[in-house]
Each structure stands twice: as structure tokens, then as C-alpha cells.
Scaffold this motif. Sequence first.
Motif, mmCIF file in Angstrom:
data_model
loop_
_atom_site.group_PDB
_atom_site.id
_atom_site.type_symbol
_atom_site.label_atom_id
_atom_site.label_comp_id
_atom_site.label_asym_id
_atom_site.label_seq_id
_atom_site.Cartn_x
_atom_site.Cartn_y
_atom_site.Cartn_z
ATOM 1 N N MET A 61 0.828 -1.207 0.000
ATOM 2 C CA MET A 61 0.000 0.000 0.000
ATOM 3 C C MET A 61 0.863 1.258 0.000
ATOM 4 O O MET A 61 0.567 2.219 -0.728
ATOM 5 N N LEU A 62 1.920 1.266 0.795
ATOM 6 C CA LEU A 62 2.813 2.424 0.783
ATOM 7 C C LEU A 62 3.442 2.591 -0.594
ATOM 8 O O LEU A 62 3.562 3.708 -1.096
ATOM 9 N N GLY A 63 3.825 1.490 -1.213
ATOM 10 C CA GLY A 63 4.386 1.553 -2.563
ATOM 11 C C GLY A 63 3.402 2.133 -3.570
ATOM 12 O O GLY A 63 3.782 2.944 -4.424
ATOM 13 N N LEU A 64 2.150 1.740 -3.457
ATOM 14 C CA LEU A 64 1.124 2.282 -4.362
ATOM 15 C C LEU A 64 0.938 3.782 -4.153
ATOM 16 O O LEU A 64 0.820 4.538 -5.119
ATOM 17 N N TYR A 65 0.935 4.210 -2.910
ATOM 18 C CA TYR A 65 0.781 5.641 -2.641
ATOM 19 C C TYR A 65 2.015 6.432 -3.045
ATOM 20 O O TYR A 65 1.900 7.554 -3.538
ATOM 21 N N VAL A 66 3.194 5.857 -2.876
ATOM 22 C CA VAL A 66 4.405 6.525 -3.358
ATOM 23 C C VAL A 66 4.320 6.694 -4.870
ATOM 24 O O VAL A 66 4.654 7.750 -5.416
ATOM 25 N N GLY A 67 3.837 5.672 -5.563
ATOM 26 C CA GLY A 67 3.663 5.759 -7.019
ATOM 27 C C GLY A 67 2.670 6.838 -7.420
ATOM 28 O O GLY A 67 2.920 7.614 -8.347
ATOM 29 N N LEU A 68 1.547 6.901 -6.728
ATOM 30 C CA LEU A 68 0.545 7.922 -7.020
ATOM 31 C C LEU A 68 1.100 9.316 -6.762
ATOM 32 O O LEU A 68 0.961 10.223 -7.598
ATOM 33 N N LEU A 69 1.748 9.493 -5.642
ATOM 34 C CA LEU A 69 2.322 10.801 -5.311
ATOM 35 C C LEU A 69 3.424 11.183 -6.281
ATOM 36 O O LEU A 69 3.554 12.349 -6.653
ATOM 37 N N SER A 70 4.197 10.226 -6.720
ATOM 38 C CA SER A 70 5.247 10.500 -7.700
ATOM 39 C C SER A 70 4.638 10.961 -9.011
ATOM 40 O O SER A 70 5.161 11.869 -9.672
ATOM 41 N N ALA A 71 3.535 10.363 -9.397
ATOM 42 C CA ALA A 71 2.831 10.782 -10.616
ATOM 43 C C ALA A 71 2.318 12.214 -10.483
ATOM 44 O O ALA A 71 2.418 13.014 -11.415
ATOM 45 N N VAL A 72 1.784 12.542 -9.315
ATOM 46 C CA VAL A 72 1.321 13.916 -9.084
ATOM 47 C C VAL A 72 2.511 14.879 -9.123
ATOM 48 O O VAL A 72 2.426 15.963 -9.717
ATOM 49 N N ALA A 73 3.626 14.477 -8.545
ATOM 50 C CA ALA A 73 4.821 15.326 -8.540
ATOM 51 C C ALA A 73 5.340 15.551 -9.965
ATOM 52 O O ALA A 73 5.824 16.648 -10.281
ATOM 53 N N GLN A 74 5.220 14.574 -10.824
ATOM 54 C CA GLN A 74 5.711 14.664 -12.197
ATOM 55 C C GLN A 74 4.883 15.598 -13.069
ATOM 56 O O GLN A 74 5.386 16.127 -14.075
ATOM 57 N N ARG A 75 3.645 15.834 -12.693
ATOM 58 C CA ARG A 75 2.783 16.653 -13.548
ATOM 59 C C ARG A 75 3.165 18.149 -13.495
ATOM 60 O O ARG A 75 2.678 18.946 -14.266
ATOM 61 N N GLY A 76 4.044 18.508 -12.530
ATOM 62 C CA GLY A 76 4.437 19.900 -12.370
ATOM 63 C C GLY A 76 5.552 20.223 -13.247
ATOM 64 O O GLY A 76 5.952 21.066 -13.849
#
Length: 80
Positions: free
Chosen positions: A65-80
Motif C-alpha cells: 500500500m505504501l508503494g502504491l501511494y508513493v507511485g501515485l504521489l510520484s505521478a502527481v509530482a511529475q505533472r508539475g
Amino acid sequence: MNEYSTAVLNGKIDAISLVLNQVLMTLSPHHAAQIAAGLAAEQEALRLEADDETPEEEIAVQERMLGLYVGLLSAVAQRG
């Protein structure tokens, strides 16, 4: 299960996950990157800090679950 059935707990977890996903999607890329880094560190430390009595399945689910959330947050970080 004692007080709650597995279905009740799964329903609660699913609802919390939906809310959390929506909140995470509203973060700025900078904040998302900060949170992703913190969660990645937590994920790495999970096994080291786990109690000897913590079931392996519980640790594995937390890591996933932490890995999935890290992935989601990384995707959000990349959109900037």
C-alpha cells in the motif's frame, strides 16, 4: 472477526482510500514529492521497525500500500 466482519472492514478501507486518493490528487507537485519521499522512507523502515509478533502478511500489505501511494504521489509530482 470480532466486532466487524471482513466485508465491513473492506468497505471502510475502500471508502478511506477513495477519499485519500482525491486529497492526494489536489496536492501541488512540490508537496506530493515531499510526501512521496517521506512515505518511501517509511516503507523502507517498515520491516526494520516491525515488532517480532507482527504477522508477515500485515507487513507485506503495508509495504504494498505504501508503494502504491508513493507511485501515485510520484505521478502527481511529475505533472508539475
